[in-house]
Write a protein that holds these residues in place. Sequence first.
Motif, PDB file in Angstrom:
ATOM      1  N   THR A 102       0.998  -1.103  -0.056  1.00 42.84           N
ATOM      2  CA  THR A 102      -0.285  -0.051  -0.004  1.00 42.84           C
ATOM      3  C   THR A 102       0.865   1.306   0.305  1.00 42.84           C
ATOM      4  OG1 THR A 102      -0.626   0.108   2.647  1.00 42.84           O
ATOM      5  CG2 THR A 102      -1.580  -1.291   1.181  1.00 42.84           C
ATOM      6  N   TYR A 103       2.387   1.328   0.035  1.00 42.70           N
ATOM      7  CA  TYR A 103       2.743   2.364   0.096  1.00 42.70           C
ATOM      8  C   TYR A 103       3.774   2.401  -1.265  1.00 42.70           C
ATOM      9  CZ  TYR A 103       2.144   2.371   4.781  1.00 42.70           C
ATOM     10  OH  TYR A 103       1.631   2.545   6.396  1.00 42.70           O
ATOM     11  N   THR A 104       3.581   3.741  -1.825  1.00 44.40           N
ATOM     12  CA  THR A 104       4.131   3.381  -3.016  1.00 44.40           C
ATOM     13  C   THR A 104       5.715   3.035  -3.374  1.00 44.40           C
ATOM     14  OG1 THR A 104       2.489   5.083  -3.555  1.00 44.40           O
ATOM     15  CG2 THR A 104       4.233   4.522  -5.745  1.00 44.40           C
ATOM     16  N   ASP A 105       6.320   4.077  -2.410  1.00 44.79           N
ATOM     17  CA  ASP A 105       7.833   3.676  -2.687  1.00 44.79           C
ATOM     18  C   ASP A 105       8.577   2.415  -2.139  1.00 44.79           C
ATOM     19  OD1 ASP A 105       8.105   6.821  -3.251  1.00 44.79           O
ATOM     20  OD2 ASP A 105       8.393   7.186  -1.139  1.00 44.79           O
ATOM     21  N   VAL A 106       8.143   1.331  -1.443  1.00 44.86           N
ATOM     22  CA  VAL A 106       8.331   0.342  -1.292  1.00 44.86           C
ATOM     23  C   VAL A 106       7.573  -0.629  -1.532  1.00 44.86           C
ATOM     24  CG1 VAL A 106       9.545   1.865   0.835  1.00 44.86           C
ATOM     25  CG2 VAL A 106       7.414   0.664   0.967  1.00 44.86           C
ATOM     26  N   GLY A 107       6.548  -0.444  -2.053  1.00 48.06           N
ATOM     27  CA  GLY A 107       5.503  -1.657  -2.741  1.00 48.06           C
ATOM     28  C   GLY A 107       6.309  -2.648  -3.782  1.00 48.06           C
ATOM     29  N   GLN A 108       6.856  -2.119  -4.366  1.00 47.83           N
ATOM     30  CA  GLN A 108       7.590  -2.543  -5.657  1.00 47.83           C
ATOM     31  C   GLN A 108       8.283  -3.710  -5.168  1.00 47.83           C
ATOM     32  OE1 GLN A 108       8.539  -0.002  -8.991  1.00 47.83           O
ATOM     33  NE2 GLN A 108       6.489   0.211  -9.658  1.00 47.83           N
TER      34      GLN A 108
END
Length: 995
Positions: free
Chosen positions: A861-867
């Motif tokens: 759900t967090y853009t910077d660490v989701g991937q």
Amino acid sequence: MTVAAALQRLLAGTGLAVSEDQTQTGVVIIRAAVQAEVEKDDPGPDIIVTAQKREEKIQDVPIAISVFTAKTLDEQKIEGGSELLRGTPNVNFSKTNFASYNFSIRGIGTKALSVTTDPAVAISFNSMPLVRNRLFEQEYFDVERIEVLRGPQGTLYGRNATAGVVNMIPILADPGKFTGSLKLEGGNYGSMRASGMLNIPITDTLAVRIAGARTQRDGYDFNTVTNRDVNDRNLWSTRGSITWKPDSSFRASLVWEHFQEKDRRSRTGKQLCHRDPSPTQVGGVAMLPQNGGFFSQGCKPGSLYEDAAFGVPNGASLPNVIAASVGVSGAVGFTENFQGVFAIPFATDPFSAVVQSRDLRKIATTYDPQFRAKNDVVQLNLDFEINPDLKLVSQTGWTRDKYYSTQDYGRFQSIPIFTDTSQPGIYQLVGDNLVPAYNLLPGGVFCDPQLGCSRGYLSADLNRSKSRQWSQEFRLQSSFDGPLNFNLGINYLDFKIDEDYFVFNNTFTLAGMILFNRGTGQTGSTITQTCAPNQSVLANPGDGGTCLYIDPNPIDKINGEGHNYFRSRNVAHTKSYAGFGELYWQASDTLKVTAGLRYTRDIKTTTPYPSQLLLTPGYVGGGYVNSGYPALPDIEQKWGALTGRFVVDWKPQLSFTDDSLFYASYSRGYKAGGTNSPGIGTNQAALGFFQVDPRFRPEYVNAFEVGSKNTLAGGKLQLNATAFYYDYKDYQVSQIIDRGTRNENYNAQTWGLEFETIWRPTRRLSFNANLGLLDTKIGKGMKSIDVMDRLQGHDDWILIKPWLQQASNCVAPKALVLPYLQGLYIEHDPSNPIVTPQITGFCPFGGVLLGGPGVGYDPFTYTDVGQNQGQGFAANLSGNELPNAPHWTVNIGTQYTIPIDTWNVTLRGDYYRQGKSWARVYNAVNDRLRSWGNANLAITVERPDSALTFQLYVKNLLNDTPITDAFINSDDSGLTTNVFTLDPRIIGFSVAKKF
């Protein structure tokens, strides 16, 4: 005598003359004038090379190439492949982890560590490429020359020559005459060397040549615990060749070379660490001692050259130590008031009282390294002249390599850490009765089947492999008198490898026995032996069984089925087919055009064997089997690549040079991709792992080069210059993630200049020098997670250590973590020893949280660490420099020969230096490698009439200990840094006789 006459007598035969200045002062002037006899100096024979797989003068080859003849190797004391950097511009060399090395040319080397990774610099034995070899570990003997080709050589040398080629040309049997040689040498560190050869003509057309070398010396490093030298050498090599030349149109040679080593060689140097202490509070929230280790990396970023770098990791942050000191994985019983007793007391740091020596050549460990290697190369060469203008060449090769290396994994001496379970007052509950607990640690000693008995933390690793290679090449070469000629060929290579990497730790075994084999501990009350010591091996996933199999054998006899150690098994099979050709068009007397193409078809098949450290079926175990290493389906990868080169060279007649060559070239290089080391064989739903694609892409390079080779002053001066620009796509670089090598691909550019010169003003005096200038840049948009700095300045996030069976650190928002820590602290009641709230793991990797109820953290759900499943914030690499690419390298050397009666005394001096560089792509403070230099001297006394030679030499005259490279270990071992250094000052004396 007059002063002038006396000086003239002293300088007789040296090439120097004396004149007396006819002034009132009568000053005698010594001038370095060349005497009349020196005018007849012969510049020496032309150096012949096979850089284009045909014999040519080096100054006629439009390739940047450095050549080391047997004489040059001896004069400059270049005794192995690691020292070739001293005579080649823009070359860098260092050992790396896992028994590999990185020989880089113009900033491009082998920074990927998978067994499916091909070297960027192709290593060849007599023009035959070797995927696995010992040419950078053994010492040169009976060598005709070494050729170092700089730049992609994808047409004639093939798929894995994106940076260049190192080609070792041995001397083969010659039917011409009976010859022999013997050389004996001794030196400091108890060094003893012997080498020799015999060339025996059987008939006028058949000859046999036998050569060999032996080296034995004491270690360069010292283990202060065992009081023994380590990193010694005990190796020998032999080579036999048979040559048959029945007539001028046919030649056959069979070569066999064997290398063997057995000693205490250390794969890596010392481990450095800027200690990262456990915090007592985070964000103003007080931390319980048993939880502090979860918020320390073990080691933090810092310069490798500061005193603080000689610290030790925070052992209280190691997950395997934490597991044995808290929770069900560490409980060995309880007291009468039901206070938990753990195998390792809360917040214990095995290295708390350890102080490292500042000497890079001193280690402290109870475990001395062991090293064994065997390598065989067999080659059959057939040359058949169909007619005087057409030749067919066949080269058949077979190699095999075996390797075994074990050493201390951490190289830090532990303090006693284990609880004495034989002391009274430690109980377990059987029914309603308190009975003495199982005596797992009698006297505070734990006996590990691989590492032996100890009161402290022990860890070691083992790297072993076996491989074999078949190759076949056919070439059809022309030498017509007309303007067109060609070199056409086909090539096949078949390579298989089976390599294991193990890490043993007594806390792994201890935690496995407590957590799985001495009772599940789910109620916190029973610590009983519930599994047989030799639980049967379960071969297939899903066979069940919750008992963890512990291998009962010592390291050198392990069965490889245990789950009490980390094992990464890497099995790969490579097949490569290629067709190639070069066309040479002599457009005019001075202009020549070379055009070449090669098509390569690579097929790589990898059999993944996921690691199984402390895994068994069930929720706590998180695995599929309790023993053994089941294989996953094969991964097959295929690539087809078209490479080649186009060169225009011009040889004008210039008034100011004797011979000049100017060339411009474009070349295309390719290196196949592969697969990373296997992942963790876990039940992803139970442990929250997110498996990533194990494959990495091939790399390609477009290289542009212009150069000039010039001979001047009647052959006494050679001056060569080169300029180049490379555009790389998907350059392969790896690091340790999830206990495995993770290869990543980066776009990059490199460019630079190179200058080489040799000046022989007289027969007795010579100078040589080379200069390399280099700049590199990683392309725009390239990103990667730096395991040493996962936060990248995001202060509202926090780094957390993983649970025991996981591998990598993770990051989480402080807004979620701090309330959780606050709750644990409030729950803690010092007056109630039963309640000891603790973190049992917080890294989700896929959304599963093991930290406890009431905290919901889904990294997706967090853009910077989701991937990346919460592994951290990616560092921007755009514009960073490539690793192991110093901005400049320089080497200067000179020698002077003084004739004394029937003897020649030659004085030789060399100095090499390289500029600053980086160890990793992140260019962080802990990646900086300082510039370093190396001075060498030699005095050679030779009597040509009797072919007798004496030599005294000193290598690394100033006894410098530079760090040549560095490698960061995994998160769960504390992010320590292995460093690699230059050999110390070496003094040697040799006697050689030829006949």
